[in-house]
Design a protein around this motif. Structure first.
Motif, short mmCIF file in Angstrom:
data_model
loop_
_atom_site.label_atom_id
_atom_site.label_comp_id
_atom_site.label_asym_id
_atom_site.label_seq_id
_atom_site.Cartn_x
_atom_site.Cartn_y
_atom_site.Cartn_z
N ASN A 74 -17.82 -50.87 57.58
CA ASN A 74 -17.69 -49.50 58.08
C ASN A 74 -18.50 -48.63 57.12
N ARG A 75 -19.57 -48.04 57.62
CA ARG A 75 -20.45 -47.22 56.78
C ARG A 75 -20.40 -45.76 57.22
N ASP A 76 -19.25 -45.32 57.72
CA ASP A 76 -19.09 -43.94 58.18
C ASP A 76 -19.01 -42.93 57.04
N ALA A 77 -18.59 -43.36 55.86
CA ALA A 77 -18.39 -42.44 54.74
C ALA A 77 -19.72 -41.92 54.20
N LEU A 83 -14.51 -42.59 51.46
CA LEU A 83 -14.10 -44.00 51.48
C LEU A 83 -12.59 -44.12 51.37
N VAL A 84 -12.02 -43.35 50.45
CA VAL A 84 -10.57 -43.37 50.24
C VAL A 84 -9.85 -42.92 51.52
N ASP A 85 -10.36 -41.89 52.15
CA ASP A 85 -9.75 -41.38 53.39
C ASP A 85 -9.81 -42.43 54.50
N ILE A 86 -10.93 -43.11 54.63
CA ILE A 86 -11.09 -44.14 55.67
C ILE A 86 -10.06 -45.26 55.49
N VAL A 87 -9.88 -45.70 54.25
CA VAL A 87 -8.89 -46.76 54.00
C VAL A 87 -7.48 -46.24 54.21
N SER A 88 -7.19 -45.04 53.76
CA SER A 88 -5.83 -44.51 53.90
C SER A 88 -5.46 -44.28 55.37
N ARG A 89 -6.48 -44.07 56.23
CA ARG A 89 -6.23 -43.92 57.68
C ARG A 89 -6.26 -45.28 58.40
N GLU A 91 -8.78 -47.22 58.89
CA GLU A 91 -10.01 -47.43 59.64
C GLU A 91 -10.84 -48.54 58.99
N ALA A 92 -10.45 -48.94 57.80
CA ALA A 92 -11.02 -50.09 57.10
C ALA A 92 -9.88 -50.69 56.29
N ASP A 93 -10.01 -51.99 56.01
CA ASP A 93 -8.96 -52.68 55.25
C ASP A 93 -9.10 -52.45 53.76
N ILE A 94 -10.33 -52.47 53.28
CA ILE A 94 -10.60 -52.32 51.85
C ILE A 94 -11.91 -51.57 51.65
N VAL A 95 -12.07 -51.08 50.44
CA VAL A 95 -13.34 -50.54 49.97
C VAL A 95 -13.80 -51.46 48.85
N ILE A 96 -15.06 -51.85 48.90
CA ILE A 96 -15.67 -52.55 47.77
C ILE A 96 -16.86 -51.69 47.38
N SER A 97 -16.71 -50.99 46.25
CA SER A 97 -17.72 -50.01 45.89
C SER A 97 -17.54 -49.57 44.46
N LYS A 98 -18.61 -49.06 43.88
CA LYS A 98 -18.46 -48.38 42.61
C LYS A 98 -17.70 -47.09 42.92
N LYS A 108 -3.39 -41.90 47.36
CA LYS A 108 -3.61 -42.36 48.73
C LYS A 108 -3.75 -43.87 48.87
N VAL A 109 -4.26 -44.53 47.82
CA VAL A 109 -4.57 -45.95 47.91
C VAL A 109 -4.22 -46.65 46.60
N LEU A 110 -4.17 -47.96 46.66
CA LEU A 110 -3.99 -48.77 45.46
C LEU A 110 -5.35 -49.26 44.99
#
Length: 124
Positions: A74-77, A83-89, A91-98, A108-110
């Motif tokens: 998901n590259r909507d961010a 990114l945090v908002d997308i995961v908290s909603r 819309e994605a399971d995880i973020v892998i990012s700097k 919002k997230v762990l």
């Protein structure tokens, strides 16, 4: 800057898998959020193949393979905060990012343990 995985917070309701993992397995797809801009060597689109590549992509591929599911990005961010908002909603399971750890984001997230820590350069 710290590279982390983010996982949305959900309560465990006595299943074989935690609900977040069960949702991924039932869907047969892991959705990983990364920002829309490229950040080599972590993630970028290959000019030769047109496919995502980089360290974070390889990590995502390994997680998806370990779960036995497909991988979708998901590259909507447009920003790292998004990114945090997308995961908290969900819309994605995880973020892998700097992604730096902030109190606002951690409400919002762990965060996982980082797999890489980047040390900034002092400006002289």
């Amino acid at each position: 800057m710290v590279t982390l995985l983010l996982i949305a917070v959900t309560a465990v309701i006595g299943a074989d898998y935690p609900p977040d993992i069960k949702r991924i397995i039932d869907r047969k797809k892991l959705i990983v959020a990364v920002v829309e801009s490229n950040h080599p060597p972590f993630f970028t689109v290959s000019s030769k193949t047109g496919k995502m590549c980089g360290f974070d992509v390889e990590l995502a591929e390994g997680i998806a393979a370990g779960l036995g599911v497909e991988l979708e990005f998901n590259r909507d961010a447009k920003t790292f905060n998004e990114l945090v908002d997308i995961v908290s909603r969900h819309e994605a399971d995880i973020v892998i990012s700097k992604l730096s750890l902030t109190l606002t984001r951690s409400k919002k997230v762990l965060y996982s343990n980082p797999y890489i820590v980047q040390i900034g350069r002092a400006h002289v």
